[in-house]
Write an enzyme that holds these catalytic residues in place. Structure first.
Site, short mmCIF file in Angstrom:
data_model
loop_
_atom_site.label_atom_id
_atom_site.label_comp_id
_atom_site.label_asym_id
_atom_site.label_seq_id
_atom_site.Cartn_x
_atom_site.Cartn_y
_atom_site.Cartn_z
CB VAL A 139 -0.05 -5.58 4.91
CG1 VAL A 139 -1.29 -4.77 5.26
CG2 VAL A 139 -0.16 -5.81 3.29
CE LYS A 176 -3.68 1.04 -0.90
NZ LYS A 176 -4.50 0.70 0.52
CE1 TYR A 183 -4.11 -1.29 -4.70
CE2 TYR A 183 -4.83 -3.34 -3.96
CZ TYR A 183 -4.13 -2.15 -3.56
OH TYR A 183 -4.07 -1.81 -2.46
CE1 TYR A 186 -5.02 2.61 4.27
CE2 TYR A 186 -3.50 1.25 5.61
CZ TYR A 186 -3.85 1.58 4.22
OH TYR A 186 -3.19 1.16 3.15
CB SER A 246 -0.70 0.05 1.18
OG SER A 246 -2.09 -0.90 0.96
#
Length: 460
Positions: A264, A72, A194, A246, A69
């Protein structure tokens, strides 16, 4: 000139935090993607890259892992560069969701994801990158990530296959958005692009350079190439600050105060605008899916180096105004006390005067200014014992963090056999390591006299 590492108090600060946090055993390595479960929980690296392109590292900073992630923000920057903010916002929002990274955070009635940092928003963002095919889209994304990192990156095919085999939740998000009209491409193809994006291999130095590129207004601080426009970098950093961590984003912003993004696999990248990029890697995760050691490390480093975004800004004038030596063979400008010397002494100073160096600074000195001054000192200090004159007469303020950094560096310079002369900064107390002088001329004369005393032949 000496090895810059010899007086590298920035890396020492990173190493100290690394040593203290390495024994931390909290958290669990991600296992829902089977390939990620193979990571070594003892892997722990930290890297920082300044706007001058100087790299500082501690621990296993070159260990490779998949970006996950942390990709992103950089893909978001690519899409923003192509579409612009208004068009992007039609498809993906900019609001914190308050939910976990893989939550179904879609706007009622439109299916628009809350922001590009959660999985739903990232899948939508990835598939807004213009391309004629999924393969072309993946290639464009890999090119963009490589430009941010300043080197050619590759995909870990094993992790990609593992992601694809276990990615039903992300496919479900893609199908939901497609059904609501907020995803314009085939859901299966969208998820595959993705997955491939998340499987790109990086290390902490790469992530620090990537974050540093955003911090540097879109210009890679190492390659000096523009990757995205400054306005794009501003917009991406804004979303990172409010959404990048988040459902822990608010607490992160209060405690650390930097735009950041976690992943992660254990990666974490953060940016301090106009100052530096910093990154950590450690696989054990907390409940929000962020690296435990990385989060704690950034909290401590933020306090240690005054990183918080809300601190009072420092004027951006050049900190180091002059670097010079007293001999003809040194680097930088030629410096001299201007004192009258006999011919024999002038010849000695011309031959060996590069053992006398001068570094001058000005303005307010905080962490990034101190880093620039330390780098200038490290590049100027002679290989053999000499005299280092530090002119701080035009320095208006040295904050606590910078004072500790400079004091540490002066102690190291002294321990290496050099003598330090200091002009200015009367409010700083550096333990008697530096000899104080009233003017640069007096300090240089003192250094020249000491050098000549050493060089003159003994009387017969």
């Amino acid at each position: 000139m000496t090895d810059p590492v010899a007086f590298d108090v920035v890396s020492e600060g990173l190493a100290e935090v690394h040593r203290r946090l390495l024994p931390l055993r909290d958290g669990e390595v991600a296992s829902y993607i089977p390939q990620l479960a193979l990571a070594d929980p003892d892997d722990f690296g930290i890297s920082l890259v300044s706007m001058g392109g100087h790299r500082y590292e501690a621990g296993r900073s070159r260990t490779e892992f998949t970006v996950q992630s942390v990709s992103k923000p950089f893909v978001h920057a690519l899409a923003l560069s192509e579409l612009g903010l208004d068009e992007m916002t039609r498809w993906v929002g900019n609001e914190p969701s308050g939910d976990a990274f893989n939550a179904i955070s879609l706007e009622h009635g439109t299916g628009r994801p809350a922001n590009p940092m959660i999985n739903a928003g990232a899948i939508a963002t990835t598939n807004l990158v213009p391309a004629a095919s999924p393969g072309e889209r993946s290639a464009r994304i890999l090119d963009a990530l490589s430009a941010f990192a300043g080197r050619r990156l590759t995909v870990d095919e094993d992790v990609y296959r593992s992601e694809a085999a276990t990615g039903d939740r992300n496919r479900a998000l893609a199908y939901l958005m497609h059904a609501a009209g907020s995803l314009r491409t085939d859901p299966v193809e969208a998820a595959e692009v993705y997955f491939r994006q998340c499987s790109v291999l990086v290390n902490t130095v790469d992530l620090a350079v990537m974050a540093g590129t955003l911090a540097n207004g879109g210009v890679n601080p190492v390659t000096r190439e523009r990757v995205v426009a400054e306005q794009v970098a501003v917009e991406v950093l804004s979303v990172m600050a409010t959404c990048g961590m988040y459902d822990a984003a608010g607490d992160w912003l209060v405690r650390v105060g930097l735009p950041a993004k976690s992943g992660v696999s254990g990666g974490l990248a953060a940016a301090s605008p106009a100052r530096f990029g910093i990154a950590c890697y450690s696989p054990p995760l907390d409940r929000t899916g962020s690296t435990i050691r990385g989060v704690v490390a950034l909290r401590e480093l933020s306090r240690r180096f005054g990183m918080h975004l809300m601190h009072h800004p420092v004027p951006g004038a050049d900190t180091v105004t002059r670097v010079g030596t007293g001999g003809s063979g040194g680097t930088g400008t030629r410096v001299s006390s201007g004192r009258e010397r006999v011919t024999a002494d002038r010849d000695l100073l011309d031959r060996d005067g590069d053992r006398v160096v001068l570094v001058a600074a000005r303005g307010e000195v905080d962490f990034p200014a101190a880093e620039r001054l330390l780098h200038a000192l490290a590049s100027a200090v002679p290989l053999v014992p000499g005299w280092v004159v530090v002119d701080m007469e035009r320095v208006t303020h040295v904050n606590q963090v910078a004072g500790l950094m400079l004091g540490n560096a002066f102690e190291r310079i002294s321990a290496a056999g050099h003598q330090v002369a200091l002009v200015g900064a009367p409010d700083q107390h550096w333990g008697g390591v530096a000899v104080r002088h009233d003017s640069v001329e007096d300090a240089l004369a003192w250094a020249e006299d000491a050098l000549l005393y050493e060089l003159r032949p003994l009387p017969q």
